[in-house]
Design a protein around this motif. Structure first.
Motif, PDB file in Angstrom:
ATOM      1  N   GLY A 234      -5.646   7.731  -6.586  1.00 56.02           N
ATOM      2  CA  GLY A 234      -5.610   7.140  -7.920  1.00 56.02           C
ATOM      3  C   GLY A 234      -4.669   5.963  -7.964  1.00 56.02           C
ATOM      4  O   GLY A 234      -5.084   4.817  -7.895  1.00 56.02           O
ATOM      5  N   LYS A 235      -3.368   6.247  -8.053  1.00 55.27           N
ATOM      6  CA  LYS A 235      -2.349   5.203  -8.008  1.00 55.27           C
ATOM      7  C   LYS A 235      -1.236   5.632  -7.067  1.00 55.27           C
ATOM      8  O   LYS A 235      -0.853   6.796  -7.033  1.00 55.27           O
ATOM      9  N   VAL A 236      -0.735   4.675  -6.316  1.00 53.65           N
ATOM     10  CA  VAL A 236       0.389   4.936  -5.413  1.00 53.65           C
ATOM     11  C   VAL A 236       1.433   3.864  -5.629  1.00 53.65           C
ATOM     12  O   VAL A 236       1.140   2.766  -6.112  1.00 53.65           O
ATOM     13  N   GLY A 237       2.655   4.180  -5.257  1.00 52.49           N
ATOM     14  CA  GLY A 237       3.732   3.221  -5.417  1.00 52.49           C
ATOM     15  C   GLY A 237       3.869   2.310  -4.214  1.00 52.49           C
ATOM     16  O   GLY A 237       3.521   2.670  -3.088  1.00 52.49           O
ATOM     17  N   LEU A 238       4.371   1.112  -4.472  1.00 55.53           N
ATOM     18  CA  LEU A 238       4.709   0.173  -3.410  1.00 55.53           C
ATOM     19  C   LEU A 238       6.225   0.087  -3.333  1.00 55.53           C
ATOM     20  O   LEU A 238       6.900  -0.179  -4.331  1.00 55.53           O
ATOM     21  N   TYR A 239       6.749   0.293  -2.120  1.00 59.51           N
ATOM     22  CA  TYR A 239       8.191   0.342  -1.932  1.00 59.51           C
ATOM     23  C   TYR A 239       8.624  -0.732  -0.935  1.00 59.51           C
ATOM     24  O   TYR A 239       7.901  -1.034   0.019  1.00 59.51           O
ATOM     25  N   PRO A 240       9.807  -1.288  -1.140  1.00 60.28           N
ATOM     26  CA  PRO A 240      10.302  -2.278  -0.176  1.00 60.28           C
ATOM     27  C   PRO A 240      10.404  -1.682   1.218  1.00 60.28           C
ATOM     28  O   PRO A 240      10.660  -0.490   1.393  1.00 60.28           O
TER      29      PRO A 240
END
Length: 253
Positions: A234-240
């Motif tokens: 569905g949705k996932v986070g983007l991390y540095p």
């Protein structure tokens, strides 16, 4: 004697042939004699009988064709008119009896299809001067062609400008995306994406756990977490990248 040899003779006498502004050609007595393969002095003597009471058969033939005796006498200086050259070749090719030459016959046959005048015009590169009407039409056609060419060039430039605008827009979009994704901490990745980049296998459960840890570190450091659509989750986070390096390093230790 062949047509090839005739062509060679023609090339040799080219300098002794002239043409005026009206396209009327003239050949020297020597050039006409070379074409007919007769002695030029003998041809000249025959032409000079135009002033005598007893004229040569050649002169009689020329007069029959419409040439004046006085004009024939002047040919030694002014040159033989193209039509008269044709008559001379025909005479020595078919009418001169024992003095007929095969070369004169071949030359006559070579010129019959196009005419001596057309041959001389072509040989010396003569073209008919355009009349004022023809010149005006040519100028109008030229202007029309130039206008059409300019219109096509203008259309081409417009298309090039449109393409350039589209390319610049795409480059700008790429730059915006790069600015969005790149941060002082490095590129941004999802947990699964970073794992794949490192050549690591990770389960859904592990990805969720690492995602929570990465989110906690981001909140602690005041880093905004971006969310993107993912067909699986569905949705996932983007991390540095720096955050993910720390999360995976802790797990490996």
């Amino acid at each position: 004697m062949s047509q090839i040899e005739i062509a060679e003779i023609i090339e040799q006498i080219k300098q002794e042939i002239q043409i005026n502004a009206n396209g009327q050609g003239k050949a020297s007595v020597r050039a006409a004699a070379r074409l007919a393969n007769v002695n030029d002095a003998g041809l000249l003597r025959s032409l000079k009988t135009a002033a005598d009471i007893s004229r040569s058969k050649l002169v009689e033939r020329l007069i029959y064709k419409g040439f004046e005796g006085a004009d024939i006498l002047s040919w030694s200086e002014s040159g033989i008119p193209d039509v008269a050259v044709a008559t001379i070749l025909h005479y020595y090719g078919y009418e001169a009896g024992k003095r007929c030459t095969t070369q004169a016959k071949l030359a006559c046959e070579a010129f019959e299809s196009i005419g001596v005048r057309a041959w001389i015009q072509d040989l010396l590169g003569w073209t008919k001067p355009a009349t004022s009407t023809e010149t005006a039409m040519t100028q109008i056609q030229l202007l029309a062609a130039i206008a059409q060419q300019m219109a096509q060039q203008e259309q081409y430039l417009l298309e090039q400008q449109q393409q350039q605008t589209q390319i610049l827009a795409r480059l700008k979009a790429v730059e915006v995306e790069q600015d969005r994704v790149n941060t002082p901490c490095g590129h941004k990745y999802s947990v699964v994406g970073f794992a794949n980049l490192q050549g690591l296998e990770i389960s859904v459960k592990e990805a969720g756990a690492k995602g929570r840890k990465a989110s906690a570190l981001c909140r602690k450091q005041g880093i905004e977490i971006e969310r993107i659509h993912d067909p699986r989750f569905g949705k996932v986070g983007l991390y540095p990248e720096s955050i993910l390096v720390e999360v995976f390093k802790v797990e490996q230790n």
